[in-house]
Design an enzyme around this catalytic site. Structure first.
Site, PDB file in Angstrom:
ATOM      1  N   CYS A  88     -68.638  59.863 -16.323  1.00  0.00           N
ATOM      2  CA  CYS A  88     -67.442  59.740 -17.169  1.00  0.00           C
ATOM      3  C   CYS A  88     -67.857  59.765 -18.644  1.00  0.00           C
ATOM      4  CB  CYS A  88     -66.643  58.495 -16.790  1.00  0.00           C
ATOM      5  SG  CYS A  88     -64.941  58.523 -17.446  1.00  0.00           S
ATOM      6  N   HIS A 195     -65.605  59.962 -11.283  1.00  0.00           N
ATOM      7  CA  HIS A 195     -66.310  58.741 -10.904  1.00  0.00           C
ATOM      8  C   HIS A 195     -66.808  58.862  -9.464  1.00  0.00           C
ATOM      9  CE1 HIS A 195     -65.322  56.073 -14.343  1.00  0.00           C
ATOM     10  NE2 HIS A 195     -64.279  56.879 -14.460  1.00  0.00           N
ATOM     11  N   GLU A 197     -68.507  56.814  -7.781  1.00  0.00           N
ATOM     12  CA  GLU A 197     -68.382  55.531  -7.087  1.00  0.00           C
ATOM     13  C   GLU A 197     -66.981  55.284  -6.543  1.00  0.00           C
ATOM     14  OE1 GLU A 197     -67.149  54.512 -11.305  1.00  0.00           O
ATOM     15  OE2 GLU A 197     -68.507  55.922 -10.316  1.00  0.00           O
TER      16      GLU A 197
END
Length: 215
Positions: A88, A195, A197
Site C-alpha cells: 500500500c 493489501h 494480508e
C-alpha cells in the site's frame, strides 16, 4: 534468518505479521517474523517488508523519524540486494515523490510519482475501496505474481496511486475506470498497492512467493 516488518507508526502490523507467519507455516519454513523499529534487526533480516496506511507525507516522515532506518534500507535493499516488499503506502514510498497534501520525497527506488486517482467515471467512488481483480501485465512475468492472475481479488483502500516513469516497472494493474498500478518491481524490489494480508488466497500466494523468492 528472519523477515523484518518495519514498524514506523503506520500499517496494519499485526495482520501483516499473522499473514506472513501463516504463509511461512504452510510452506514448512521455520522463519521468525519480526515487527521491528530497530534498524539493526532490519539490517540482519533475510527479507524486508514495508507496510503503510495513511498519507504519503506522514508515512515518509515516520520512516525518516527512526534514526538510521533509511540508511539501513539503502544498505540492505539497494546495496546487499535483500528481497523487499512494499505494501500500500509502503509501495508508494518506492516513488521519487508523492503529491498528497503537498510534495514529499520518497525512497526514489523506482522512478515516478504518486498522484491523486482521477475520477474518470462519476459512478466510481474515491477512495478506491474494495475487492478487484489483479491484471498481470502481459510479457512481464514475475516470480511474486505466479498463481495470481484470475485467482481471486486483491483488497484495495487508496485515493492516490503510483505512476512509474518507466512502464516496464508495472507488473500488474487494476481496472478502476482506467488502469491503475497494482504492483511494481525491479531487481529485488516489489511493491503492491493492494493489501495481501486482507486478500485471502491471492494474498497468501503472493506472500508465499515472496518467502521463496531468490532474486
Amino acid at each position: 534468518m528472519s523477515v523484518a516488518i518495519i514498524n514506523y507508526g503506520s500499517g496494519n502490523l499485526r495482520s501483516v505479521a499473522k499473514a506472513f507467519e501463516r504463509a511461512a507455516r504452510e510452506l514448512g519454513q521455520d522463519l521468525p517474523v519480526l515487527v521491528t523499529d530497530d534498524p539493526e534487526q532490519v539490517r540482519a533480516a533475510e527479507r524486508i517488508v514495508l507496510p503503510g496506511v495513511g498519507a504519503f507525507g506522514d508515512c515518509a516522515a515516520g520512516l525518516s523519524a527512526i534514526a538510521g532506518m533509511r540508511q539501513v534500507l539503502e544498505e540492505a535493499v539497494i546495496g546487499a540486494g535483500r528481497p523487499f516488499l512494499g505494501i500500500c503506502v509502503g509501495m508508494q514510498l518506492l516513488a521519487e515523490r508523492g503529491l498528497e497534501h503537498g510534495e514529499f520525497a520518497g525512497l526514489g527506488w523506482i522512478a515516478g510519482e504518486v498522484t491523486a486517482i482521477a475520477r474518470t467515471d462519476p459512478a466510481l467512488k474515491i477512495p478506491h475501496m474494495g475487492w478487484n481483480v489483479i491484471n498481470l501485465t502481459a510479457g512481464r512475468a514475475h516470480p511474486l505474481m505466479q498463481q495470481l492472475d484470475g485467482d481471486g481479488h486483491g483488497y484495495f483502500v487508496h485515493s492516490f496511486h503510483f505512476q512509474p516513469t518507466e512502464p516496464e516497472r508495472v507488473l500488474a494493474t487494476v481496472d478502476y475506470g482506467a488502469p491503475i498500478t497494482a504492483a511494481v518491481g525491479r531487481d529485488n524490489i516489489v511493491g503492491v498497492q493492494f493489501h495481501p494480508e486482507k486478500s485471502q488466497n491471492l494474498g497468501l500466494n503472493l506472500i508465499a512467493n515472496f518467502l521463496n523468492w531468490r532474486p
